[in-house]
Enzyme design. Sequence first.
Site, PDB file in Angstrom:
ATOM      1  N   TYR A   1       0.837  -1.193   0.000  1.00  0.00           N
ATOM      2  CA  TYR A   1       0.000   0.000   0.000  1.00  0.00           C
ATOM      3  C   TYR A   1       0.876   1.248   0.000  1.00  0.00           C
ATOM      4  O   TYR A   1       0.579   2.226  -0.689  1.00  0.00           O
ATOM      5  CB  TYR A   1      -0.938  -0.004   1.207  1.00  0.00           C
ATOM      6  CG  TYR A   1      -1.908  -1.157   1.188  1.00  0.00           C
ATOM      7  CD1 TYR A   1      -3.133  -1.044   0.537  1.00  0.00           C
ATOM      8  CD2 TYR A   1      -1.608  -2.370   1.794  1.00  0.00           C
ATOM      9  CE1 TYR A   1      -4.034  -2.102   0.509  1.00  0.00           C
ATOM     10  CE2 TYR A   1      -2.489  -3.438   1.769  1.00  0.00           C
ATOM     11  CZ  TYR A   1      -3.698  -3.295   1.121  1.00  0.00           C
ATOM     12  OH  TYR A   1      -4.571  -4.345   1.078  1.00  0.00           O
TER      13      TYR A   1
ATOM     14  N   GLU B   1      -1.031 -16.981  -9.759  1.00  0.00           N
ATOM     15  CA  GLU B   1      -0.001 -16.216 -10.457  1.00  0.00           C
ATOM     16  C   GLU B   1       1.411 -16.658 -10.072  1.00  0.00           C
ATOM     17  O   GLU B   1       2.389 -16.073 -10.530  1.00  0.00           O
ATOM     18  CB  GLU B   1      -0.187 -14.728 -10.174  1.00  0.00           C
ATOM     19  CG  GLU B   1      -1.490 -14.187 -10.736  1.00  0.00           C
ATOM     20  CD  GLU B   1      -1.653 -12.687 -10.545  1.00  0.00           C
ATOM     21  OE1 GLU B   1      -0.657 -11.996 -10.248  1.00  0.00           O
ATOM     22  OE2 GLU B   1      -2.789 -12.199 -10.703  1.00  0.00           O
TER      23      GLU B   1
ATOM     24  N   ASN C   1     -12.320  -1.018  -5.058  1.00  0.00           N
ATOM     25  CA  ASN C   1     -12.075  -1.326  -6.469  1.00  0.00           C
ATOM     26  C   ASN C   1     -13.305  -2.004  -7.078  1.00  0.00           C
ATOM     27  O   ASN C   1     -13.682  -3.100  -6.662  1.00  0.00           O
ATOM     28  CB  ASN C   1     -10.845  -2.235  -6.581  1.00  0.00           C
ATOM     29  CG  ASN C   1     -10.593  -2.750  -7.970  1.00  0.00           C
ATOM     30  OD1 ASN C   1     -11.125  -2.247  -8.946  1.00  0.00           O
ATOM     31  ND2 ASN C   1      -9.777  -3.779  -8.060  1.00  0.00           N
TER      32      ASN C   1
ATOM     33  N   CYS D   1      -6.398  -5.735  -7.443  1.00  0.00           N
ATOM     34  CA  CYS D   1      -6.255  -5.318  -6.046  1.00  0.00           C
ATOM     35  C   CYS D   1      -5.689  -6.450  -5.190  1.00  0.00           C
ATOM     36  O   CYS D   1      -5.114  -6.187  -4.128  1.00  0.00           O
ATOM     37  CB  CYS D   1      -7.580  -4.822  -5.494  1.00  0.00           C
ATOM     38  SG  CYS D   1      -8.983  -5.925  -5.739  1.00  0.00           S
ATOM     39  N   HIS D   2      -5.803  -7.677  -5.650  1.00  0.00           N
ATOM     40  CA  HIS D   2      -5.255  -8.815  -4.900  1.00  0.00           C
ATOM     41  C   HIS D   2      -3.732  -8.791  -4.883  1.00  0.00           C
ATOM     42  O   HIS D   2      -3.116  -9.460  -4.052  1.00  0.00           O
ATOM     43  CB  HIS D   2      -5.759 -10.145  -5.487  1.00  0.00           C
ATOM     44  CG  HIS D   2      -5.349 -10.385  -6.901  1.00  0.00           C
ATOM     45  ND1 HIS D   2      -6.053  -9.862  -7.969  1.00  0.00           N
ATOM     46  CD2 HIS D   2      -4.316 -11.084  -7.429  1.00  0.00           C
ATOM     47  CE1 HIS D   2      -5.472 -10.237  -9.099  1.00  0.00           C
ATOM     48  NE2 HIS D   2      -4.399 -10.978  -8.799  1.00  0.00           N
TER      49      HIS D   2
END
Length: 182
Positions: free
Chosen positions: A109, A167, A132, A140-141
Amino acid sequence: MTTVYWSTFTHPMFQNDPLFIAATKKGLCRITWPSETFDTLKTWVEKRIPDTILVEDDEYLAPYILQLKEYLNGERKEFDVPLDFRGTTFQTSVWRQLTNIPYGQIRSYSEIADALGNPKAVRAVGTANGANPVPIITPCHRVIGKNAALTGFRGGLQTKEKLLQLEGFHDYSKQGHARFQF
């Protein structure tokens, strides 16, 4: 009057619970989480896009759904659908920063706040991240605490973890989910 087209999408990652997906002529404007209902979508549209008609249109949403499905199946790493962000100037600046985080990488952040030229806006970045409207496609993850903790997530921390694992990112801590560990 603005038309907002919507459809539903299910995927095994979400136990085949529906996600509601909506787009305007400008682009994708909303994806709900499985824990959210059609009323969540309807209320959001009424608040963010006044004088709107909601029209169910699977064909119109098909290109968006296809890219979402390809991503969740591990076949896509980047999205190229148009987005129609509906939020404050600050929120949209945060959401645009999120789209710059590459697949399989994370940012904190505080890194997002620094990138916006406002290093003291860490909590505001967290709030915007949580608001979001186009999760997954606007990733946002991929934002975690600077101590590598999976901080709060509107879609649920298990979902955040699943998306990061999809990912190939595993360098996070399940500890420290405190509300303000940014």
